[in-house]
Write an enzyme that holds these catalytic residues in place. Structure first.
Site, PDB file in Angstrom:
ATOM      1  N   GLU A 119      52.278  23.414  -5.538  1.00 28.39           N
ATOM      2  CA  GLU A 119      52.217  22.057  -6.090  1.00 28.39           C
ATOM      3  C   GLU A 119      53.347  21.814  -7.094  1.00 28.39           C
ATOM      4  O   GLU A 119      53.116  21.574  -8.286  1.00 28.39           O
ATOM      5  CB  GLU A 119      50.871  21.793  -6.747  1.00 28.39           C
ATOM      6  CG  GLU A 119      49.740  21.729  -5.751  1.00 28.39           C
ATOM      7  CD  GLU A 119      48.456  21.143  -6.345  1.00 28.39           C
ATOM      8  OE1 GLU A 119      48.322  21.113  -7.578  1.00 28.39           O
ATOM      9  OE2 GLU A 119      47.597  20.724  -5.559  1.00 28.39           O
ATOM     10  N   GLU A 275      44.638  22.325   0.714  1.00 26.99           N
ATOM     11  CA  GLU A 275      43.594  22.484  -0.303  1.00 26.99           C
ATOM     12  C   GLU A 275      42.693  21.266  -0.307  1.00 26.99           C
ATOM     13  O   GLU A 275      43.161  20.125  -0.235  1.00 26.99           O
ATOM     14  CB  GLU A 275      44.206  22.565  -1.708  1.00 26.99           C
ATOM     15  CG  GLU A 275      44.883  23.846  -2.044  1.00 26.99           C
ATOM     16  CD  GLU A 275      45.316  23.861  -3.522  1.00 26.99           C
ATOM     17  OE1 GLU A 275      44.769  23.084  -4.326  1.00 26.99           O
ATOM     18  OE2 GLU A 275      46.214  24.647  -3.841  1.00 26.99           O
TER      19      GLU A 275
HETATM   20  C1  GAL Z   1      45.361  22.283  -7.215  1.00 25.44           C
HETATM   21  C2  GAL Z   1      45.981  23.651  -7.371  1.00 25.44           C
HETATM   22  C3  GAL Z   1      44.951  24.754  -7.295  1.00 25.44           C
HETATM   23  C4  GAL Z   1      43.744  24.405  -8.105  1.00 25.44           C
HETATM   24  C5  GAL Z   1      43.180  23.101  -7.616  1.00 25.44           C
HETATM   25  C6  GAL Z   1      41.954  22.654  -8.353  1.00 25.44           C
HETATM   26  O1  GAL Z   1      46.078  21.368  -7.954  1.00 25.44           O
HETATM   27  O2  GAL Z   1      46.971  23.877  -6.395  1.00 25.44           O
HETATM   28  O3  GAL Z   1      45.540  25.936  -7.773  1.00 25.44           O
HETATM   29  O4  GAL Z   1      44.094  24.297  -9.449  1.00 25.44           O
HETATM   30  O5  GAL Z   1      44.135  22.100  -7.776  1.00 25.44           O
HETATM   31  O6  GAL Z   1      41.448  21.439  -7.850  1.00 25.44           O
END
Ligand code: GAL
Length: 638
Positions: A119, A275
């Site tokens: 990110e 994610e």
């Molecule tokens: C994203 C990140 C992850 C985790 C997640 C939590 O921004 O890549 O490592 O922090 O959010 O929602």
């Protein structure tokens, strides 16, 4: 993992301090074991380069690699992403780690993909330190060649900002009032590029070591600081992190919009939902849990919109650290009693039945122009109205088309638009000569366009395009905008259509004089009473619609319906309200995704019989029943 149908795992994203516990000393034993275990279990790795969180020793030894904000505040280690993107210390250390990773794991049988950083820009999208200032100057020298050009490009005669040597130039640090807007815009370009260079350094190492292994870095949907058009060109696979707020009724629409953006960034190639959370996140004020079925629904939605993979942050919910209250696939408590685990297992097995969908393409007839530079410029301060926000405007177009099941691609201004029947241009404030000419040629050649107010106002230097607003589009739109009359916050203006229909406008009004266009609706309140508000213009073989205000949602829906029908754009399917219908095609086969966003049973009309791949059931032409938040993926004609 096998029980949950997991076949790809992101590994090692934040493990630099474990991989290199002190400078130059690598400890790979634990990761060897993890990768071997995965491989033995038939699971592949999306192996991270681990450079998103530098270890404490690096910051301790080289505090000059820490990022600094516009007002001089330094961000320290102790969280993550604490690096100045231009720092040679950070870049060299990252390169050394990635080189070691590529050497060690380039041939590991579990390696399926490289995950660079994480990110980029999420917490630190820009840095204003002295190292960044020097890098900014170098970037500017490259862009402008000479100080005279830079002074002209930034309009520095205004407020006595003329630079007489490169050394005087700094990033737009905290100033008494607005820093020079062209300088700010260049700093945004530079900051996106500076992080892209960090990615590029790692990408180059990986491509040299393992040319055949795909490389990605995870995007964050409509993330303002990074020009993802540029970034996506450097990736083999686009991937995205999606965390829609379950308590917001617009989240389903927004997640679809992000999916369309990812497909478009990859120029139609399948992407990966890298994610999402199984249930709750931990970073909102109130972390509302997903409703029953919502995780499954949004997972299938990603596939409908072009994803070929669905992943989660995170596998096992941690015991310690800042994210221990963030849901995971494996919860803190026993899995037997966990509904989350049950949902994860079900999703894994259902996705396992969608192999035929892999690689399938979408066919949108509508494109929406979307440009990071224009977004940045539009939202710089000191404008007619701060209420004009890029994403609000994009959503004002997207929402009614989403509800009507019209698929939208996003396009970069200047792209070849000839495969689309309808092109939407919400507030394209900044536009280059080439992009303006390409849109004009598209309409002239028979295309249909809908454009909103405050478009074509500045050039890429953020200088006004003189010759009457909106200078590059006056001919195409058949009108002149004499002046802008932004509306107060709680103010609406009445709109009257030729057929007597009424509507309301917010945010903006303007004084339009027709020069060939016809008025579809007029403002009915003073001071613009009776003057055109919404117009259409036959231009060459095509038609250009123009909106001089922000119509209320119903009026917007009606206008877009008109534009669609005049352009011959058909929806994917006629479905009841709240049911999303999207189609993908592969190898001569089509797949109709039906996604019920409501918590009610619905009957969806089906034109073609087929098989619902989710459960293998036969689907007959007629009506298909979907339960609350239920989904169907119909292999049509199977
Ligand atoms: C994203 C990140 C992850 C985790 C997640 C939590 O921004 O890549 O490592 O922090 O959010 O929602």
């Amino acid at each position: 993992m096998q029980e949950a149908g997991v076949n790809l795992v992101s590994v090692g994203i934040f493990s630099w301090s474990r991989l290199e516990p002190s400078e130059g000393n690598f400890e790979f034993g634990w990761l060897d074991r993890v990768l071997d275990l995965l491989h033995d279990g038939g699971v592949q790795a999306n192996l991270a380069t681990a450079t998103a969180s530098p270890p404490p020793w690096l910051a301790h030894r080289h505090p000059e690699m820490l990022p600094v904000l516009a007002d001089g505040v330094k961000l320290w280690h102790g969280a993550r992403q604490h690096y100045c993107p231009s720092s040679p210390v950070y870049r060299d250390a990252a390169k050394r780690l990635v080189t070691a990773m590529a050497e060690r794991y380039g041939k590991h049988p579990a390696l399926a993909m490289w995950h660079v950083g994480n990110e980029y820009g999420c917490h630190v999208p820009a840095c204003w330190c002295d190292v960044s200032a020097a890098a900014f100057r170098a970037w500017l020298r490259e862009r402008y060649g000479s100080l005279d050009e830079l002074n002209a490009g930034w309009g520095t005669d205004f407020w006595s900002q003329r630079y007489s040597s490169w050394e005087e130039i700094i990033p737009p640090r905290r100033t008494p009032t607005w820093p020079n807007p062209s300088q700010q815009l260049d700093f945004m370009r530079f900051s996106s590029d500076a992080l892209l260079e960090c990615y590029e350094i790692e990408h180059e190492v990986l491509k040299r070591a393992t040319p055949e292994v795909p490389v990605t870095t995870n995007f964050m949907s409509f993330f303002k600081p990074l020009d993802y058009w540029k970034w996506a060109e450097r990736e083999d696979v686009v991937s995205n992190d999606s965390y829609p707020d379950p308590s917001d009724a617009r989240s389903g629409m927004r997640a679809a919009m992000a999916g369309d953006l990812m497909r478009s960034l990859g120029r139609g190639r399948p992407w990966i939902l890298m994610e999402q959370t199984t249930n709750r996140v931990n970073w909102r004020e109130i972390n509302v849990a997903k409703a029953p079925g919502q995780m499954r629904l949004w997972s299938f939605q990603a596939v409908a919109r072009g994803a070929d993979g669905v992943m989660f942050f995170q596998w096992r919910q941690s015991r310690a650290g800042a994210e221990k209250h963030h849901s995971a696939m494996v919860p803190h408590g026993p899995v037997e009693s966990s509904t989350t685990w049950r949902d994860v297992v079900r999703l894994g097995s259902e996705l396992g039945r969608l192999d035929a969908v892999r690689g399938a393409q979408s066919r949108a007839m509508v494109a929406m122009l979307f440009d990071w530079e224009s977004w940045w410029a539009l939202e710089l301060p000191s404008k007619p109205s701060t209420r004009l926000r890029q994403l609000d405007q994009v959503e004002a177009y997207y929402q009614p088309l989403f509800e009507a099941n019209q698929l939208i691609d996003f396009a970069r201004p200047g792209d070849d638009l000839s495969s689309y029947r309808l092109v939407l241009a919400p507030n394209l404030y900044l536009v280059s000569d080439e992009a303006a000419a390409s849109l004009e040629a598209y309409v002239e050649g028979g295309g249909t366009a809908v454009m909103s107010f405050f478009s074509g106002i500045v050039d890429p230097a953020e200088h006004i395009r003189l010759g009457g607003y909106p200078q590059p589009f006056r001919k195409m739109l058949g009108l002149d905008v004499i002046d802008f009359l932004p509306l107060p916050a709680d103010h609406e203006v009445a709109l009257r259509f030729g057929d007597g229909a009424l509507g309301r406008g917010t945010i903006w009004s303007e004084d339009i004089v027709l020069a060939g266009a016809e008025s579809l609706a007029t403002f009915s309140d003073l001071p613009l009473g009776g003057r055109p508000a919404i117009t259409s213009h036959r231009f060459g073989e095509g038609t250009a619609f123009y909106l001089g205000t922000q119509p209320d949602p119903k009026t917007m829906a009606r206008l877009l319906e008109l534009a669609c029908s005049s352009a011959g754009v058909e929806p994917t399917a006629e479905a009841p309200a709240g049911v999303e219908a999207v189609r993908r095609w592969a190898r001569g086969k089509s797949f109709l995704f039906l996604l019920n966003h409501r918590d009610l049973w619905v009957d969806v009309p089906i034109a073609r019989a087929g098989t619902n791949l989710v459960d293998g059931s036969e689907v007959h032409a007629g009506l298909v029943r979907l339960g609350p938040r239920d989904v169907a993926v119909i292999g049509e004609g199977w």
